[in-house]
Design a protein around this motif. Structure first.
Motif, PDB file in Angstrom:
ATOM      1  N   TYR A 123      -7.544  52.222  56.027  1.00 17.37           N
ATOM      2  CA  TYR A 123      -6.616  51.117  55.796  1.00 17.37           C
ATOM      3  C   TYR A 123      -5.451  51.583  54.930  1.00 17.37           C
ATOM      4  O   TYR A 123      -5.575  52.519  54.138  1.00 17.37           O
ATOM      5  CB  TYR A 123      -7.326  49.953  55.095  1.00 17.37           C
ATOM      6  N   ARG A 124      -4.345  50.894  55.086  1.00 21.84           N
ATOM      7  CA  ARG A 124      -3.136  51.217  54.324  1.00 21.84           C
ATOM      8  C   ARG A 124      -2.528  49.930  53.799  1.00 21.84           C
ATOM      9  O   ARG A 124      -2.466  48.919  54.517  1.00 21.84           O
ATOM     10  CB  ARG A 124      -2.163  51.950  55.244  1.00 21.84           C
ATOM     11  N   LEU A 125      -2.071  49.958  52.541  1.00 23.49           N
ATOM     12  CA  LEU A 125      -1.361  48.822  51.932  1.00 23.49           C
ATOM     13  C   LEU A 125       0.132  49.136  51.892  1.00 23.49           C
ATOM     14  O   LEU A 125       0.525  50.211  51.439  1.00 23.49           O
ATOM     15  CB  LEU A 125      -1.823  48.599  50.493  1.00 23.49           C
ATOM     16  N   ASP A 126       0.950  48.202  52.358  1.00 16.99           N
ATOM     17  CA  ASP A 126       2.406  48.353  52.301  1.00 16.99           C
ATOM     18  C   ASP A 126       3.019  47.067  51.787  1.00 16.99           C
ATOM     19  O   ASP A 126       2.656  45.968  52.246  1.00 16.99           O
ATOM     20  CB  ASP A 126       2.987  48.652  53.688  1.00 16.99           C
ATOM     21  N   ARG A 127       3.942  47.177  50.853  1.00 13.99           N
ATOM     22  CA  ARG A 127       4.705  46.011  50.394  1.00 13.99           C
ATOM     23  C   ARG A 127       5.726  45.666  51.455  1.00 13.99           C
ATOM     24  O   ARG A 127       6.489  46.517  51.901  1.00 13.99           O
ATOM     25  CB  ARG A 127       5.429  46.303  49.075  1.00 13.99           C
ATOM     26  N   ARG A 128       5.743  44.420  51.829  1.00 14.10           N
ATOM     27  CA  ARG A 128       6.698  43.951  52.832  1.00 14.10           C
ATOM     28  C   ARG A 128       8.065  43.782  52.179  1.00 14.10           C
ATOM     29  O   ARG A 128       8.183  43.238  51.086  1.00 14.10           O
ATOM     30  CB  ARG A 128       6.226  42.633  53.426  1.00 14.10           C
ATOM     31  N   LEU A 129       9.092  44.249  52.873  1.00 10.44           N
ATOM     32  CA  LEU A 129      10.458  44.083  52.377  1.00 10.44           C
ATOM     33  C   LEU A 129      10.899  42.635  52.540  1.00 10.44           C
ATOM     34  O   LEU A 129      10.367  41.895  53.370  1.00 10.44           O
ATOM     35  CB  LEU A 129      11.412  45.012  53.129  1.00 10.44           C
ATOM     36  N   GLU A 130      11.878  42.245  51.766  1.00  5.26           N
ATOM     37  CA  GLU A 130      12.431  40.899  51.894  1.00  5.26           C
ATOM     38  C   GLU A 130      13.054  40.728  53.274  1.00  5.26           C
ATOM     39  O   GLU A 130      13.699  41.642  53.786  1.00  5.26           O
ATOM     40  CB  GLU A 130      13.520  40.661  50.842  1.00  5.26           C
ATOM     41  N   PRO A 131      12.889  39.556  53.872  1.00  5.12           N
ATOM     42  CA  PRO A 131      13.561  39.314  55.157  1.00  5.12           C
ATOM     43  C   PRO A 131      15.067  39.252  54.943  1.00  5.12           C
ATOM     44  O   PRO A 131      15.530  38.924  53.848  1.00  5.12           O
ATOM     45  CB  PRO A 131      13.006  37.955  55.598  1.00  5.12           C
ATOM     46  N   PRO A 132      15.826  39.592  55.965  1.00  3.08           N
ATOM     47  CA  PRO A 132      17.284  39.529  55.807  1.00  3.08           C
ATOM     48  C   PRO A 132      17.752  38.104  55.560  1.00  3.08           C
ATOM     49  O   PRO A 132      17.123  37.141  55.986  1.00  3.08           O
ATOM     50  CB  PRO A 132      17.830  40.066  57.137  1.00  3.08           C
ATOM     51  N   GLN A 133      18.857  38.001  54.858  1.00  2.00           N
ATOM     52  CA  GLN A 133      19.420  36.700  54.527  1.00  2.00           C
ATOM     53  C   GLN A 133      19.950  36.032  55.793  1.00  2.00           C
ATOM     54  O   GLN A 133      20.582  36.668  56.626  1.00  2.00           O
ATOM     55  CB  GLN A 133      20.564  36.906  53.523  1.00  2.00           C
ATOM     56  N   ILE A 134      19.667  34.749  55.941  1.00  2.00           N
ATOM     57  CA  ILE A 134      20.183  33.982  57.075  1.00  2.00           C
ATOM     58  C   ILE A 134      21.660  33.706  56.811  1.00  2.00           C
ATOM     59  O   ILE A 134      22.028  33.214  55.744  1.00  2.00           O
ATOM     60  CB  ILE A 134      19.406  32.664  57.245  1.00  2.00           C
ATOM     61  N   ASP A 135      22.496  34.015  57.778  1.00  2.00           N
ATOM     62  CA  ASP A 135      23.932  33.830  57.602  1.00  2.00           C
ATOM     63  C   ASP A 135      24.284  32.355  57.741  1.00  2.00           C
ATOM     64  O   ASP A 135      24.206  31.790  58.820  1.00  2.00           O
ATOM     65  CB  ASP A 135      24.703  34.660  58.616  1.00  2.00           C
ATOM     66  N   THR A 136      24.651  31.735  56.631  1.00  7.30           N
ATOM     67  CA  THR A 136      25.068  30.335  56.651  1.00  7.30           C
ATOM     68  C   THR A 136      26.586  30.209  56.634  1.00  7.30           C
ATOM     69  O   THR A 136      27.107  29.110  56.688  1.00  7.30           O
ATOM     70  CB  THR A 136      24.509  29.595  55.416  1.00  7.30           C
ATOM     71  N   GLY A 137      27.266  31.346  56.511  1.00  7.14           N
ATOM     72  CA  GLY A 137      28.716  31.326  56.400  1.00  7.14           C
ATOM     73  C   GLY A 137      29.189  31.030  54.991  1.00  7.14           C
ATOM     74  O   GLY A 137      30.383  31.004  54.721  1.00  7.14           O
ATOM     75  N   LEU A 138      28.262  30.784  54.067  1.00  6.67           N
ATOM     76  CA  LEU A 138      28.626  30.440  52.688  1.00  6.67           C
ATOM     77  C   LEU A 138      28.448  31.609  51.716  1.00  6.67           C
ATOM     78  O   LEU A 138      28.883  31.528  50.584  1.00  6.67           O
ATOM     79  CB  LEU A 138      27.765  29.264  52.202  1.00  6.67           C
TER      80      LEU A 138
END
Length: 164
Positions: A123-138
């Motif tokens: 087994y391997r443990l990996d930290r998940r990266l942050e999901p990309p920011q949703i573009d709201t145009g703001l």
């Protein structure tokens, strides 16, 4: 906890007084929750309140607030996506020690996800990266966060006055 270590390193790098005196900074996790699901995956996550305390701080609270907010833009994207005009989940307290120094405490919610996967019979443990920011145009594009913080806070003779 990776985010606590990363936040500490970022603050020490970009807050001038903390760079000179890193022992003034104390970071801990409180009110933590471990999250797991009854699925075929062993992956899990945790959420907690990061408690940031800066003792005997002689600078402006903005020297801590802005770097924290900039760090969060990259490392806790969902926090900004959930703030839609309601009360902020980021809180702070300032205790005036004397005419020149304060104790500053910030509390902010953080999450971390851990993927547990099979690899080569183990087994391997990996930290998940942050999901990309949703573009709201703001959003505003800040291409050089280190340069911005260096410009505002890097030269003690050019710090913004408190009244600005």
């Amino acid at each position: 906890m990776n985010k606590l270590n990363a936040l500490r390193a970022f603050l020490i790098q970009y807050a001038p007084e903390l760079k000179r005196n890193p022992d003034k900074l104390h970071i801990s996790a409180t009110r933590g929750n471990l999250e797991s699901w009854l699925t075929a995956s062993l992956s899990y996550g945790y959420s907690y309140d990061a408690s940031i305390v800066v003792e005997d701080f002689a600078g402006s609270p903005d020297e801590i607030f802005l770097p924290v907010l900039l760090w969060l833009r990259t490392n806790e994207v969902a926090l900004f996506q959930s703030m839609t005009g309601g009360a902020s989940p980021i809180s702070f307290q300032v205790d005036q020690i004397d005419a020149k120094t304060i104790d500053l405490a910030l509390t902010l919610p953080l999450t971390e996800a851990v993927d547990v996967t099979m690899q080569n019979g183990g087994y391997r443990l990996d930290r998940r990266l942050e999901p990309p920011q949703i573009d709201t145009g703001l959003q505003i594009d800040i291409p050089d966060i280190p340069g911005l913080l260096q410009q505002l806070f890097g030269n003690e003779d050019q710090l913004l006055p408190d009244e600005v």
